[in-house]
Design a protein around this motif. Structure first.
Motif, short mmCIF file in Angstrom:
data_model
loop_
_atom_site.label_atom_id
_atom_site.label_comp_id
_atom_site.label_asym_id
_atom_site.label_seq_id
_atom_site.Cartn_x
_atom_site.Cartn_y
_atom_site.Cartn_z
N GLU A 1 50.95 25.88 41.53
CA GLU A 1 51.10 27.02 40.63
C GLU A 1 50.12 26.93 39.46
N LEU A 2 49.63 28.08 39.04
CA LEU A 2 48.66 28.14 37.96
C LEU A 2 49.35 28.22 36.60
N PRO A 3 48.74 27.69 35.54
CA PRO A 3 49.29 27.85 34.21
C PRO A 3 49.15 29.31 33.74
N THR A 4 49.95 29.69 32.79
CA THR A 4 50.00 31.08 32.33
C THR A 4 48.66 31.59 31.84
N ASP A 5 47.91 30.76 31.11
CA ASP A 5 46.66 31.24 30.53
C ASP A 5 45.51 31.30 31.52
N LEU A 6 45.78 31.01 32.80
CA LEU A 6 44.77 31.21 33.83
C LEU A 6 45.19 32.24 34.87
N LEU A 7 46.25 32.98 34.60
CA LEU A 7 46.69 34.00 35.55
C LEU A 7 45.81 35.25 35.49
N ASP A 8 45.38 35.62 34.29
CA ASP A 8 44.56 36.81 34.10
C ASP A 8 43.17 36.38 33.67
N ARG A 9 42.22 36.51 34.60
CA ARG A 9 40.84 36.08 34.34
C ARG A 9 39.88 37.22 34.64
N ARG A 10 40.30 38.43 34.34
CA ARG A 10 39.55 39.60 34.81
C ARG A 10 38.10 39.64 34.33
N VAL A 11 37.83 39.11 33.16
CA VAL A 11 36.44 39.02 32.69
C VAL A 11 36.24 37.65 32.06
N GLU A 12 35.25 36.94 32.56
CA GLU A 12 34.86 35.65 32.00
C GLU A 12 33.43 35.73 31.50
N ILE A 13 33.18 35.14 30.35
CA ILE A 13 31.83 35.09 29.81
C ILE A 13 31.34 33.65 29.88
N THR A 14 30.08 33.48 30.12
CA THR A 14 29.51 32.14 30.26
C THR A 14 28.33 31.97 29.33
N GLY A 15 28.06 30.72 29.00
CA GLY A 15 26.90 30.41 28.17
C GLY A 15 26.92 28.94 27.79
N PRO A 16 25.82 28.46 27.20
CA PRO A 16 25.70 27.04 26.86
C PRO A 16 26.61 26.65 25.71
N THR A 17 26.69 25.36 25.46
CA THR A 17 27.59 24.84 24.43
C THR A 17 26.94 24.84 23.05
N ASP B 1 39.38 38.73 41.70
CA ASP B 1 40.39 38.65 40.65
C ASP B 1 39.79 38.60 39.26
N GLY B 2 38.49 38.67 39.19
CA GLY B 2 37.80 38.64 37.91
C GLY B 2 36.31 38.52 38.15
N THR B 3 35.55 38.55 37.07
CA THR B 3 34.11 38.57 37.19
C THR B 3 33.47 37.86 36.01
N TRP B 4 32.17 37.63 36.10
CA TRP B 4 31.40 36.96 35.05
C TRP B 4 30.44 37.93 34.37
N VAL B 5 30.24 37.71 33.06
CA VAL B 5 29.16 38.38 32.34
C VAL B 5 28.45 37.33 31.49
N ALA B 6 27.19 37.63 31.13
CA ALA B 6 26.38 36.67 30.38
C ALA B 6 26.24 37.04 28.91
N HIS B 7 26.71 38.24 28.52
CA HIS B 7 26.51 38.70 27.14
C HIS B 7 27.76 39.41 26.66
N PRO B 8 28.15 39.21 25.39
CA PRO B 8 29.35 39.87 24.87
C PRO B 8 29.33 41.39 25.01
N ALA B 9 28.16 42.00 24.99
CA ALA B 9 28.08 43.46 25.10
C ALA B 9 28.53 43.97 26.46
N LEU B 10 28.55 43.10 27.46
CA LEU B 10 28.97 43.50 28.81
C LEU B 10 30.48 43.34 29.02
N VAL B 11 31.15 42.66 28.11
CA VAL B 11 32.59 42.45 28.27
C VAL B 11 33.35 43.77 28.36
N PRO B 12 33.12 44.73 27.44
CA PRO B 12 33.86 46.00 27.55
C PRO B 12 33.59 46.75 28.85
#
Length: 542
Positions: A92-108, A372-383
């Motif tokens: 079973e997945l934890p609650t904060d990983l059930l909804d991952r409809r948009v994920e943003i990625t980038g370096p640390t 179940d979700g997707t990736w974007v590389a820039h905050p402007a693409l989140v909406p």
């Protein structure tokens, strides 16, 4: 990446480091806060327990590559047929990983972490891998930034703005380096430690208890896996780490990027190995294309056309997506979509609208197929991505959606090369993008805006392996009928280099791009297709 000014302190191996552990990189007062004796001892324990197995699995990759070069084709494993056909699900997945409809990625990088966590995305994947040039400063400063982000103390003061976290932020996930990459600045028993174990070990040691106390957990993305045995190794690392820090088994959750062709044939097996720790699979589309070429080599029937023609709707890529979604949903876990790499085109509203429309259409495709979700590389693409998934997926995910009645893809469908042409423009673009990215990477920047796209190492990898394939596959021609020869490649390379040299200036060219030119040329003209360009490039990185 930024490095906060800190006084350098002497690194005494008999005091700061455990026995038989040596840190070769510089140590500031800030670095010493994460490179503590206990943290380094934990990394050393990981190395001593798992390094021999890691090396065995890397050698297994070499052996499989030789078999593929000799004519064998990737296929579903006969010995695990029963596992694929059995009914089972991951934990079973934890609650904060059930909804991952948009994920943003980038370096640390510090500003990136703050902006990404504040972006409105459900998840931020902080990347220690393809979008991070692993200089020592980048690697250690990234760990400092992650520590501060977990504790919500992260901030950044600039002349223009103060950056702090909002009250509500994205769930944090971390992508360590792949199994193949070393960390040359840390030695255990005289051996370089694995970059993967170093990244994972430091982050887990410093943050696992804090994350659990805050109602979340240590969540990871695992890159570049080529077999279920490599997933098994990660699972053993997780079990060891949880035991050592007295954290319940299964607290760690990890999403595996299916970004190599061999791994596509072992999706069920990978989920099975990680079933207590699995958070699903992701379609790492750019690296998958790179791996397709690297695995199938210079055989004419697997020659790919221009990269712009290898879209997610061509038959082999569509089959790959269908396989990942079906496998994940059958096993009760997320199937994540691919990256939208577009960045805002601020000086041209018309072009920006076209780019956003492409993103919208791609996300509609993903949501409609069942991601179940997707990736974007820039905050402007989140909406943009949120709007699509909110409309087409009002529930947290689509795991329980009825599976497609289509038969699962066959090996032949996954291997079928898409039709298309090879053009001079395609060759020039590959040379240009590879050189520009490599030059930036050698300069310490692994997340590079190029032609209105945010590029990482996967882009340079696709570019250089396509050039290698076209140059080494018999009777390869451009669409206009010209043969692709070393002479044609060198002519185009010189044109691109001359233009780049004028653009960046002689000093910058000599400092960064001269090495990039020599490296790319060596990789493209070599008899054998090199596994990763980041391995030889790492040798010239600080």
């Amino acid at each position: 990446m930024e490095t906060l000014d800190q006084p350098t302190v002497a690194l005494k191996t008999d005091y700061l480091c455990p026995e038989r552990v040596k840190v070769l990189g510089r140590c500031t007062a800030a670095y010493a806060e994460v490179l503590t004796p206990s943290a380094l001892a934990f990394v050393a324990a990981l190395h001593r327990h798992f390094e021999a197995r890691r090396r065995e699995l890397l050698q297994r990759r070499v052996q499989r590559r030789a078999e593929f070069a000799a004519g064998r084709l990737p296929d579903f494993l006969a010995e695990t047929k029963q596992l694929r056909e059995s009914d089972w699900k991951v934990a079973e997945l934890p609650t904060d990983l059930l909804d991952r409809r948009v994920e943003i990625t980038g370096p640390t990088e510090r500003k990136m972490i703050i902006n990404a966590l504040n972006s409105g995305a459900k998840v931020f994947m902080a990347d220690c891998e393809d979008s991070l040039a692993p200089t020592w400063d980048n690697v250690v400063q990234g760990q400092i930034n992650l520590r501060d982000a977990v504790r919500r103390t992260i901030s950044l003061e600039t002349p223009a703005k103060t950056y702090r976290l909002n009250e509500r932020t994205a769930t944090l996930m971390v992508r360590p380096r792949g199994w193949h990459l070393p960390e040359k600045h840390v030695l255990v028993d005289g051996e370089e430690v694995s970059g993967a174990l170093f990244d994972f070990g430091l982050y887990f040691f410093h943050n696992a208890h804090e994350l659990v106390a805050r109602g979340t957990g240590p969540y990871f993305y695992l890159p570049k896996l080529e077999s279920y045995l490599e997933a098994r190794l990660w699972n053993e690392v997780f079990e060891f780490a949880q035991w050592e820090l007295k954290i319940p088994k299964g607290t760690i959750k990890a999403t595996v990027l299916i970004e190599t062709l061999p791994a596509a044939f072992e999706t069920n097996e990978i989920l099975w190995e990680l079933r207590q720790h699995s958070a699903g699979l992701n379609c790492g589309r750019w690296d998958y294309i790179f791996s397709y070429i690297k695995t199938l080599g210079a055989r004419p029937q697997y020659r790919l056309p221009d990269r712009s023609q290898v879209t997610m709707t061509v038959p082999n890529m569509a089959a790959y997506v269908r396989l990942v979604i079906d496998t994940c949903h059958r096993r009760g876990v997320h199937a994540m979509g691919g990256m939208a790499a577009q960045i805002p085109i601020k000086d041209n509203p018309a072009d920006n609208a076209i780019a956003l429309d492409k993103v919208h259409n791609d996300k509609v495709r993903e949501a409609t197929l069942g991601h179940d979700g997707t990736w974007v590389a820039h905050p402007a693409l989140v909406p943009v991505a949120l709007e699509v998934f909110d409309k087409l997926m009002p529930q947290p995910n689509q795991i329980d959606k009825p599976r497609s009645e289509q038969p699962l893809p066959s090996a032949a469908e996954l291997l079928q090369a898409p039709e298309g042409t090879i053009t001079e423009d395609g060759m020039r673009q590959n040379i240009d993008v590879a050189l520009r990215y490599l030059g930036a990477w050698i300069g310490g920047n692994g997340c590079v805006p190029l032609y209105n796209l945010m590029e990482d190492a996967a882009t340079a990898e696709i570019s250089r392996v396509q050039l290698w394939q076209w140059l080494h596959t018999p009777e390869t021609e451009l669409a206009d009928g010209r043969a692709i020869t070393p002479e044609l490649y060198r002519e185009l390379l010189q044109d691109v280099v001359d233009k780049l040299r004028r653009e960046v200036g002689e000093d910058t060219y000599q400092e960064y791009y001269r090495s990039a030119v020599h490296l790319l040329d060596r990789l493209v003209t070599a008899d054998q297709c090199a596994d990763f360009l980041t391995l030889p490039a790492y040798e010239v990185l600080a």
